[in-house]
Structures are given as C-alpha cells and as structure tokens.
Scaffold this motif. Structure first.
Motif, PDB file in Angstrom:
ATOM      1  N   TYR A   1      -0.090 -13.555  20.792  1.00  0.00           N
ATOM      2  CA  TYR A   1      -0.671 -13.444  19.281  1.00  0.00           C
ATOM      3  C   TYR A   1      -1.259 -12.183  19.426  1.00  0.00           C
ATOM      4  N   ARG A   2      -2.345 -12.067  20.383  1.00  0.00           N
ATOM      5  CA  ARG A   2      -3.025 -10.943  20.596  1.00  0.00           C
ATOM      6  C   ARG A   2      -2.365  -9.683  20.767  1.00  0.00           C
ATOM      7  N   SER A   3      -1.206  -9.738  21.677  1.00  0.00           N
ATOM      8  CA  SER A   3      -0.219  -8.662  21.850  1.00  0.00           C
ATOM      9  C   SER A   3       0.421  -8.319  20.663  1.00  0.00           C
ATOM     10  N   SER A   4       0.918  -9.359  19.999  1.00  0.00           N
ATOM     11  CA  SER A   4       1.878  -9.151  18.892  1.00  0.00           C
ATOM     12  C   SER A   4       0.981  -8.308  17.711  1.00  0.00           C
ATOM     13  N   TYR A   5      -0.384  -8.848  17.411  1.00  0.00           N
ATOM     14  CA  TYR A   5      -1.302  -8.293  16.451  1.00  0.00           C
ATOM     15  C   TYR A   5      -1.618  -6.747  16.787  1.00  0.00           C
ATOM     16  N   ASN A   6      -1.479  -6.389  17.911  1.00  0.00           N
ATOM     17  CA  ASN A   6      -1.962  -4.951  18.255  1.00  0.00           C
ATOM     18  C   ASN A   6      -0.702  -4.091  18.685  1.00  0.00           C
ATOM     19  N   ASN A   7       0.464  -4.796  18.580  1.00  0.00           N
ATOM     20  CA  ASN A   7       1.758  -4.068  18.969  1.00  0.00           C
ATOM     21  C   ASN A   7       2.032  -2.898  18.211  1.00  0.00           C
ATOM     22  N   GLY A   8       2.210  -1.705  18.827  1.00  0.00           N
ATOM     23  CA  GLY A   8       2.548  -0.513  17.969  1.00  0.00           C
ATOM     24  C   GLY A   8       1.333   0.454  17.737  1.00  0.00           C
ATOM     25  N   LEU A   9       0.171  -0.217  18.334  1.00  0.00           N
ATOM     26  CA  LEU A   9      -1.101   0.763  17.834  1.00  0.00           C
ATOM     27  C   LEU A   9      -1.072   2.131  18.566  1.00  0.00           C
ATOM     28  N   LYS A  10      -0.411   1.900  20.025  1.00  0.00           N
ATOM     29  CA  LYS A  10      -0.588   3.271  20.775  1.00  0.00           C
ATOM     30  C   LYS A  10       0.500   4.244  20.344  1.00  0.00           C
ATOM     31  N   LEU A  11       1.466   3.536  19.516  1.00  0.00           N
ATOM     32  CA  LEU A  11       2.560   4.637  18.935  1.00  0.00           C
ATOM     33  C   LEU A  11       2.174   5.417  17.539  1.00  0.00           C
ATOM     34  N   TYR A  12       1.507   4.781  16.865  1.00  0.00           N
ATOM     35  CA  TYR A  12       1.290   5.064  15.522  1.00  0.00           C
ATOM     36  C   TYR A  12      -0.072   5.848  15.220  1.00  0.00           C
ATOM     37  N   TYR A  13      -1.168   5.872  16.096  1.00  0.00           N
ATOM     38  CA  TYR A  13      -2.646   6.092  15.774  1.00  0.00           C
ATOM     39  C   TYR A  13      -2.756   7.402  16.936  1.00  0.00           C
ATOM     40  N   PRO A  14      -3.496   8.375  16.371  1.00  0.00           N
ATOM     41  CA  PRO A  14      -3.883   9.408  17.362  1.00  0.00           C
ATOM     42  C   PRO A  14      -5.025   8.857  18.517  1.00  0.00           C
ATOM     43  N   PRO A  15      -5.226   9.617  19.490  1.00  0.00           N
ATOM     44  CA  PRO A  15      -5.942   9.395  20.607  1.00  0.00           C
ATOM     45  C   PRO A  15      -7.343   9.124  20.129  1.00  0.00           C
ATOM     46  N   THR A  16      -7.778  10.052  19.152  1.00  0.00           N
ATOM     47  CA  THR A  16      -9.267   9.526  18.693  1.00  0.00           C
ATOM     48  C   THR A  16      -9.452   8.041  18.336  1.00  0.00           C
TER      49      THR A  16
ATOM     50  N   ASN B   1       4.668 -34.224  33.706  1.00  0.00           N
ATOM     51  CA  ASN B   1       4.176 -35.240  33.344  1.00  0.00           C
ATOM     52  C   ASN B   1       2.693 -35.526  32.487  1.00  0.00           C
ATOM     53  N   ASP B   2       2.394 -34.504  32.399  1.00  0.00           N
ATOM     54  CA  ASP B   2       1.232 -34.381  31.668  1.00  0.00           C
ATOM     55  C   ASP B   2       1.234 -33.557  30.364  1.00  0.00           C
ATOM     56  N   GLN B   3       0.964 -33.957  29.438  1.00  0.00           N
ATOM     57  CA  GLN B   3       1.220 -33.169  28.322  1.00  0.00           C
ATOM     58  C   GLN B   3       0.001 -32.475  27.760  1.00  0.00           C
ATOM     59  N   HIS B   4      -1.302 -32.959  28.196  1.00  0.00           N
ATOM     60  CA  HIS B   4      -2.621 -32.138  28.190  1.00  0.00           C
ATOM     61  C   HIS B   4      -2.600 -30.924  28.747  1.00  0.00           C
ATOM     62  N   ILE B   5      -2.339 -30.851  30.150  1.00  0.00           N
ATOM     63  CA  ILE B   5      -2.137 -29.452  30.642  1.00  0.00           C
ATOM     64  C   ILE B   5      -1.093 -28.590  30.123  1.00  0.00           C
ATOM     65  N   LEU B   6      -0.041 -29.291  29.716  1.00  0.00           N
ATOM     66  CA  LEU B   6       1.038 -28.734  28.954  1.00  0.00           C
ATOM     67  C   LEU B   6       0.573 -27.798  27.744  1.00  0.00           C
ATOM     68  N   ARG B   7      -0.106 -28.506  27.168  1.00  0.00           N
ATOM     69  CA  ARG B   7      -0.711 -27.990  25.758  1.00  0.00           C
ATOM     70  C   ARG B   7      -1.784 -26.787  25.962  1.00  0.00           C
ATOM     71  N   LEU B   8      -2.648 -26.909  27.037  1.00  0.00           N
ATOM     72  CA  LEU B   8      -3.390 -26.271  27.248  1.00  0.00           C
ATOM     73  C   LEU B   8      -2.861 -24.678  27.519  1.00  0.00           C
ATOM     74  N   MET B   9      -1.850 -24.891  28.549  1.00  0.00           N
ATOM     75  CA  MET B   9      -1.150 -23.622  29.013  1.00  0.00           C
ATOM     76  C   MET B   9      -0.329 -22.973  27.855  1.00  0.00           C
ATOM     77  N   ALA B  10       0.249 -23.842  27.150  1.00  0.00           N
ATOM     78  CA  ALA B  10       0.889 -23.423  25.821  1.00  0.00           C
ATOM     79  C   ALA B  10      -0.009 -22.749  24.867  1.00  0.00           C
ATOM     80  N   ARG B  11      -1.226 -23.249  24.544  1.00  0.00           N
ATOM     81  CA  ARG B  11      -2.239 -22.633  23.771  1.00  0.00           C
ATOM     82  C   ARG B  11      -2.728 -21.303  24.189  1.00  0.00           C
ATOM     83  N   ARG B  12      -2.660 -21.320  25.499  1.00  0.00           N
ATOM     84  CA  ARG B  12      -3.358 -20.045  26.359  1.00  0.00           C
ATOM     85  C   ARG B  12      -2.248 -18.891  26.069  1.00  0.00           C
TER      86      ARG B  12
END
Length: 238
Positions: free
Chosen positions: A135-150, A118-129
């Motif tokens: 976005y953060r996960s997608s941006y860094n996805n694959g990092l651990k597979l293709y770069y060395p430990p150092t 019933n409340d678009q405000h809280i729904l928008r906050l949840m969707a944004r979060r």
C-alpha cells in the motif's frame, strides 16, 4: 538471548510469537545485527525466516553495475523473508541491510512454512504487514518520475521531521530545537533515487532559498522552515 527474553523486554512482540509452536520455539535463535550488516542477501536461497524484534532496516535492490536502489525502510516489528515464502519462491528478491542495530529471531524456512500453514494468526500478521508495504509503495509510486528534485527532498525532509517528532528522538533535536538530518549524502542519494551531483545542486538551491541551513555539512532546520517546505509541497502538488 532467547525468544522469552525478548518477549519480556518487548511486550508488543508477544502478538507475533504467542502462537509459535513449542517445538519451533525451542529451535529458534536470536541474532543481533550491527548497523550496516546485511540481514538478507538478494538472489540467495532463503534458509531462514526472521522476525525483527528491534531496530530499523532498509530494503535495497542491487544491480550488476554496482548501483543501489533503495526501495523502503522498515522498523520493528517486521518480518524477514515473508515475501519469498508467501510467493513460494526459492530465492530472495531484495537485499535487507540493518540501519540501526537489529535484533532478529530466526527459524528455519521449513519450520516457518509449517507454522504458517497451520496457524491463521501468524499468516494474517504476515499478510497485513506485506499489504501495508505494498500500500505504501503503491501510494507513492511514480513520485520520483513526475516531481522535481526540490519537491522530492522537501517531501523527504518533512516526513523525517514529522517522524522524529512522533518518536520524540532527543538526539535529533539539540538544545536549539533544530532538526538535524543524520544522513550522509551517499545514503540520502540512494533513498531519494537521485545522483550525488543532482542532490548537491538541489541542496545548494534549497539552502539559498531559505528552506534549511547546513550544520557541519548536515541539513538542519526548525519549525518555520518545516512549515515553509509543507507549503512548497502543497503548491507543487496543486
């Protein structure tokens, strides 16, 4: 402690709670979770929706063989159980553990679903979060597979250093101005997705090459070492 008490203490929380229906607000309760406490358990029926008003938590995936994979860390203000509710699934998909003391506002799932419907405000906050985490996960996805430990350790330390500067955390920067990573090896291993032996070998190698020192077993470095790691990361990327 009540929701109103938290709103007075944390004015930024009001954006998240101002449209909470009065009948739901009356039934909401506040709980303080100490460091290491499980806030949210994987594969459990979601009974409560939460708003993390204070503290930092980490999201992990636990496997049957006892191994733990750390997905991300999140700081307040954050939600608990929002993905399960938005996906309309009965059970939780991850475990959430308090890293620091976390203060959480809990309301029943049924009440949360009514509020969100019933409340678009809280729904928008949840969707944004949720979108921010994706976005953060997608941006860094694959990092651990293709770069060395150092690279992974240098990248982690640079981000930790920059994050502490932005927060101006005095406890992390002692009088000599060095940054000290306040993480035990096991926790660092989980966050990097790296086994302990590989992590220890990487730490020894990077210490030998002058990227940081060890102070009572903890990684420590200053601005010059920070710049050196930044340059190493840039070179490794390109």
């Amino acid at each position: 402690m009540t929701v109103e008490d938290l709103e007075k203490e944390i004015p930024g929380l009001i954006e998240y709670t101002e449209t909470m229906p009065e009948e739901i607000r009356k039934k909401a309760f506040v709980k303080v979770c100490p460091p290491g406490k499980l806030i949210h358990q994987k594969d459990c029926e979601l009974q409560f929706f939460g708003i993390v008003a204070k503290g930092e938590n980490r999201v992990i995936n636990e496997f049957e063989n006892g191994k733990i994979y750390m997905i991300e860390t999140n700081r307040a203000i954050d939600f608990i159980g929002e993905v399960t509710i938005l996906a309309e699934m009965p059970r939780t998909s991850v475990t959430i553990e308090a890293v620091t003391e976390c203060t959480v506002i809990y309301i029943s799932r049924k009440d949360a679903e009514t509020w969100i419907r019933n409340d678009q405000h809280i729904l928008r906050l949840m969707a944004r979060r949720t979108a921010f985490k994706l976005y953060r996960s997608s941006y860094n996805n694959g990092l651990k597979l293709y770069y060395p430990p150092t690279f992974l350790l240098a990248d982690y330390l640079v981000r930790a250093y920059e994050g502490s500067l932005s927060e101006q955390t005095d406890a992390v920067f002692p009088e000599n101005g060095a940054f000290i990573l306040q993480k035990i090896r096991e926790r660092l291993s989980e966050e990097l997705g790296m086994n302990i032996k590989t992590l220890d070998r990487t730490i020894r190698s990077m210490q030998k090459n002058g990227y940081f020192n060890l102070t009572k077993g903890k990684i420590s470095f200053g601005y010059e070492e920070y710049i050196k790691m930044k340059e190493f990361i840039t070179t490794a990327k390109g």
